[in-house]
Design a protein around this motif. Structure first.
Motif, mmCIF file in Angstrom:
data_model
loop_
_atom_site.group_PDB
_atom_site.id
_atom_site.type_symbol
_atom_site.label_atom_id
_atom_site.label_comp_id
_atom_site.label_asym_id
_atom_site.label_seq_id
_atom_site.Cartn_x
_atom_site.Cartn_y
_atom_site.Cartn_z
ATOM 1 N N ALA A 205 -13.273 9.760 49.651
ATOM 2 C CA ALA A 205 -13.862 11.083 49.395
ATOM 3 C C ALA A 205 -12.873 11.988 48.660
ATOM 4 O O ALA A 205 -13.257 12.736 47.751
ATOM 5 C CB ALA A 205 -14.287 11.722 50.716
ATOM 6 N N GLY A 206 -11.592 11.918 49.048
ATOM 7 C CA GLY A 206 -10.582 12.754 48.406
ATOM 8 C C GLY A 206 -10.410 12.414 46.934
ATOM 9 O O GLY A 206 -10.350 13.308 46.079
ATOM 10 N N ARG A 212 -13.610 14.871 40.370
ATOM 11 C CA ARG A 212 -14.689 15.739 39.899
ATOM 12 C C ARG A 212 -14.257 17.198 39.767
ATOM 13 O O ARG A 212 -14.802 17.940 38.957
ATOM 14 C CB ARG A 212 -15.885 15.648 40.852
ATOM 15 C CG ARG A 212 -16.529 14.269 40.887
ATOM 16 C CD ARG A 212 -17.615 14.185 41.949
ATOM 17 N NE ARG A 212 -18.147 12.841 42.077
ATOM 18 C CZ ARG A 212 -19.149 12.360 41.338
ATOM 19 N NH1 ARG A 212 -19.704 13.129 40.415
ATOM 20 N NH2 ARG A 212 -19.582 11.130 41.512
ATOM 21 N N SER A 213 -13.294 17.615 40.591
ATOM 22 C CA SER A 213 -12.908 19.031 40.571
ATOM 23 C C SER A 213 -11.874 19.339 39.502
ATOM 24 O O SER A 213 -11.562 20.515 39.244
ATOM 25 C CB SER A 213 -12.360 19.458 41.945
ATOM 26 O OG SER A 213 -11.215 18.693 42.283
ATOM 27 N N GLY A 214 -11.292 18.327 38.874
ATOM 28 C CA GLY A 214 -10.357 18.551 37.770
ATOM 29 C C GLY A 214 -9.142 19.341 38.196
ATOM 30 O O GLY A 214 -8.351 18.888 39.025
ATOM 31 N N ASP A 215 -8.988 20.548 37.631
ATOM 32 C CA ASP A 215 -7.792 21.352 37.877
ATOM 33 C C ASP A 215 -8.045 22.490 38.861
ATOM 34 O O ASP A 215 -7.270 23.446 38.918
ATOM 35 C CB ASP A 215 -7.273 21.931 36.548
ATOM 36 C CG ASP A 215 -7.003 20.835 35.536
ATOM 37 O OD1 ASP A 215 -6.455 19.803 35.940
ATOM 38 O OD2 ASP A 215 -7.356 21.017 34.358
ATOM 39 N N ASN A 219 -9.861 24.831 45.318
ATOM 40 C CA ASN A 219 -10.843 24.022 46.032
ATOM 41 C C ASN A 219 -10.225 22.733 46.574
ATOM 42 O O ASN A 219 -10.595 22.260 47.657
ATOM 43 C CB ASN A 219 -12.014 23.675 45.098
ATOM 44 C CG ASN A 219 -12.939 24.856 44.881
ATOM 45 O OD1 ASN A 219 -12.980 25.777 45.696
ATOM 46 N ND2 ASN A 219 -13.662 24.854 43.768
ATOM 47 N N GLN A 220 -9.285 22.162 45.841
ATOM 48 C CA GLN A 220 -8.603 20.959 46.322
ATOM 49 C C GLN A 220 -7.789 21.276 47.575
ATOM 50 O O GLN A 220 -7.753 20.489 48.525
ATOM 51 C CB GLN A 220 -7.701 20.401 45.216
ATOM 52 C CG GLN A 220 -8.480 19.835 44.030
ATOM 53 C CD GLN A 220 -7.581 19.470 42.867
ATOM 54 O OE1 GLN A 220 -6.375 19.718 42.898
ATOM 55 N NE2 GLN A 220 -8.154 18.883 41.823
#
Length: 693
Positions: A205-206, A212-215, A219-220
């Protein structure tokens, strides 16, 4: 009454905690004591046996302490180097088994000797079985992390900590009351399924989320925190202590985070806030009269400390016999596995707070106090022994020969195919016309030596509309700079491929272009229009260091690189980064027919034989270079390393430094020695860093 009501306020309690965390550790570190010892002492002084300013039963204290306890175990999982573990998996499993079972047996024997029940004795054994890599920064600084004995010890941490926490989970379950073979089987089955879900599910999942979240670092960051607390809650759901979940979550997202800036932020917020709160709370729980009573009947404490030290030594000695290690490796393995901090303290607190229906604690207050003494003794003894013997370790020469930083310039015959497919490429971001000429000259000299090419890169800040007049003007200026770069490059007869990139983030634009061009090296400059501090700690340089896939050379050139005749390379250890700096200097010297001087500054108290051994290893590495460069080794004794290097550098044209960085509130900064060198050196400078270094 007013004072009591004031101290019960959550805001006041939090303010007191912040004050303690901010002021106490630096004071104790000046006294050459671990900062965490200061936090424990502060907790004792502010608790019910002292000033009574903090209440251990306060919801605020309990919440922050619980988060700190989870964070401590989470970071323990994060700090295990899985890449190192994979290199020596079998031997790590062997030593992990030894350094778990031998102390476990010693702990059980100690518990039975003092008439504890079997369950409590097994728990005491598990407390001794784990270890914390408190001295890892020492072996890292000495450059011996690649030594097999060190790698094996680091890998063994996975088995010792995981095993100790699993034993804790079982002992807590048994102590809870009605516990049968069936309930034990159910617990173990649930634990196995839960462990698989966390380790593999969170890892998958990570990686998907980060892809998908890029930079999106914010959110990361939140995703990682969510993973930590989901794993902790999940552990409680299946009836296992939540610190087991926190540790497994750390292992699960270890590969996901890698050496990214998000990991740095995760560890930073834990190390400066939550983990210190846990240690203060440990101090609050120490009952001074009971602690003194424990020490007055010193036998329990003494036996626990001796059992731990002796059993860890026996485990390391057995590993020495099994894997044919030398004495220095034996003592380093022993000292690295000695400190009992993270898993030991967290598990001891959990066991102490676990009460069965009859009102009995899993371990007594005497055992808890003995564990605190054990932590203090081993936290001081382990690093001292490590610093004494780890410096005698050697790295295999192949460790240097197979590393990218030490092979990209050599042009070995077996690399010809690869070089033809991917020619040596130097990416040069240009943004300041005043420094552009020297920067291009440096890149061209390196590229011509390797029969490669250079890619001058101009980054233009993006606008919402692509026909914005400001963007059109900026693109025109970028083309002018690139035309000038092309003219300079042609003087060196190297291939030039100018590139313009429109990007919102200059640092990521540089890193992405270097990846797209398969660059071998990025050569950057410090702007002459800003202050030195801004150049040194600038976010663009830090971000490129973090995200680049290849080595990065940040330069401050005071004269043309073509005129460089004497190059100084300070050498403090034999890490790959240091060898990379040496090879970089040799390439430049080979082009200019210049001289390279390797300067090693040792403390005055360093034994002469250790200095001789270091020089001998350095000489061997230097002699293996295929470049016929005049390279000399110079050793000087001096306790002020930076001042000595600055004095010796006065007669040199260029100093090649490696980027050694530490955590700060703003992210990464270079070390204090490097900071002083860059501020006071009067010659040109190259600061060389590895990817993710």
């Amino acid at each position: 009454m007013a004072l009591n009501s004031l101290t019960e306020s959550p805001i006041v309690a939090f303010t007191i905690l912040l004050t303690v965390i901010f002021t106490v550790p630096p004071i104790f570190e000046r006294l050459r004591l671990p900062g965490l010892v200061g936090l424990l002492v502060a907790g004792i002084l502010l608790g019910q046996n002292g000033l009574k300013l903090l209440n251990p039963d306060s919801e605020t204290i309990n919440l922050l302490s619980d988060i700190g306890k989870l964070y401590l175990m989470f970071v323990a999982g994060l700090e295990i180097d899985l890449e190192q573990f994979r290199k020596t998996r079998n031997r790590s499993m062997g030593f992990g088994t030894l350094t778990f079972l031998v102390p476990m047996i010693a702990g059980i024997a100690t518990g039975r000797l003092f008439n504890f029940g079997w369950n409590s004795s097994v728990l005491i054994g598990s407390l001794l079985a784990s270890h914390t890599l408190l001295a890892y920064p020492i072996v890292s600084r000495l450059g011996v992390v690649g030594n097999e004995a060190v790698t094996v010890t680091i890998g063994a941490t996975i088995f010792t900590d995981t095993g100790a926490l699993l034993v804790l989970a079982i002992c807590v379950g048994i102590h809870g009351g009605e516990f049968s073979a069936m309930s034990l089987a159910i617990l173990l089955g649930g634990l196995a399924i839960y462990t698989a879900v966390v380790l593999f599910g969170f890892d998958w999942a990570g990686k998907e989320f980060f892809r998908r979240s890029g930079d999106e670092q914010s959110n990361q960051f939140l995703f990682i925190l969510l993973a930590l607390f989901l794993a902790s809650v999940g552990a409680q759901v299946i009836g296992v202590e939540k610190i087991v979940g926190a540790f497994l979550a750390g292992l699960a997202v270890n590969d996901v985070l890698g050496r990214s800036p998000v990991r740095e932020k995760i560890e930073f917020i834990g190390s400066v806030l939550f983990i210190p709160c846990f240690f203060v709370d440990m101090g609050l729980l120490i009952n001074i009269p009971a602690f003194i009573k424990t020490l007055s009947s010193i036998w329990l404490t003494l036996v626990i400390v001796v059992a731990l030290i002796g059993s860890k030594f026996i485990a390391a000695f057995l590993a020495k016999l099994l894997y044919r290690y030398n004495t220095a490796e034996l003592l380093t393995m022993w000292s690295l596995s000695l400190p009992q901090v993270a898993a030991t303290l967290a598990a001891a607190l959990v066991a102490y707070q676990t009460v069965n229906p009859a009102g009995e604690r899993l371990i007594s207050e005497g055992v808890l106090n003995s564990v605190i003494v054990l932590m203090l003794v081993t936290a001081i003894l382990g690093p001292v022994i490590t610093s004494r013997f780890a410096s005698s370790l050697q790295l295999a020469q192949s460790d240097f020969e197979t590393d990218s930083l030490t092979t990209w310039w050599q042009g070995n015959e077996d690399q010809e195919v690869e070089k033809n497919q991917y020619p040596f490429t130097v990416l040069v971001p240009i943004y300041n016309p005043q420094t552009q000429r020297y920067l291009i000259e440096m890149a061209a000299l390196l590229a011509s030596h390797e029969s490669g090419k250079i890619v001058p890169l101009a980054i233009t800040r993006a606008h919402i509309q692509m026909d914005d007049p400001q963007l059109v003007t900026a693109l025109a200026q970028s083309r002018e700079r690139l035309n000038l770069a092309k003219e300079i490059s042609q003087e060196f007869e190297v291939e030039v491929l100018p590139a313009i990139r429109i990007d919102d983030d200059a640092a990521l634009g540089i890193s992405r272009t270097s990846r797209e061009q398969n660059a071998s090296l990025v050569v950057m400059g410090w702007s002459q229009t800003t202050g030195l501090r801004a150049r040194l700690f600038g976010s663009v340089i830090d971000s490129v260091f973090w995200s680049s896939h290849c080595p990065v050379a940040v330069t401050r050139l005071l004269s043309s690189p073509k005129t460089i005749q004497r190059i100084l390379v300070p050498v403090g250890d034999l890490t790959r980064q240091t060898i990379g700096a040496l090879r970089f200097a040799q390439i430049l010297a080979d082009v200019n027919q210049a001289e390279v001087v390797l300067l090693h500054v040792s403390e005055r108290k360093t034994p002469p034989n250790r200095v001789e051994n270091f020089v001998s290893q350095l000489s061997d590495i230097t002699s293996k270079s295929q470049l016929q460069v005049n390279t000399n080794i110079q050793t000087i004794r001096g306790d002020d390393i930076a001042r000595t290097i600055i004095r010796e550098a006065q007669s040199f044209d260029l100093a090649v430094l490696r980027s050694v960085r530490y955590r700060t509130a703003g992210g990464l900064a270079v070390s204090e020695v490097t900071t002083q060198l860059i501020r006071e050196l009067k010659c040109s400078i190259v600061l060389l860093g590895e990817p993710h270094s």
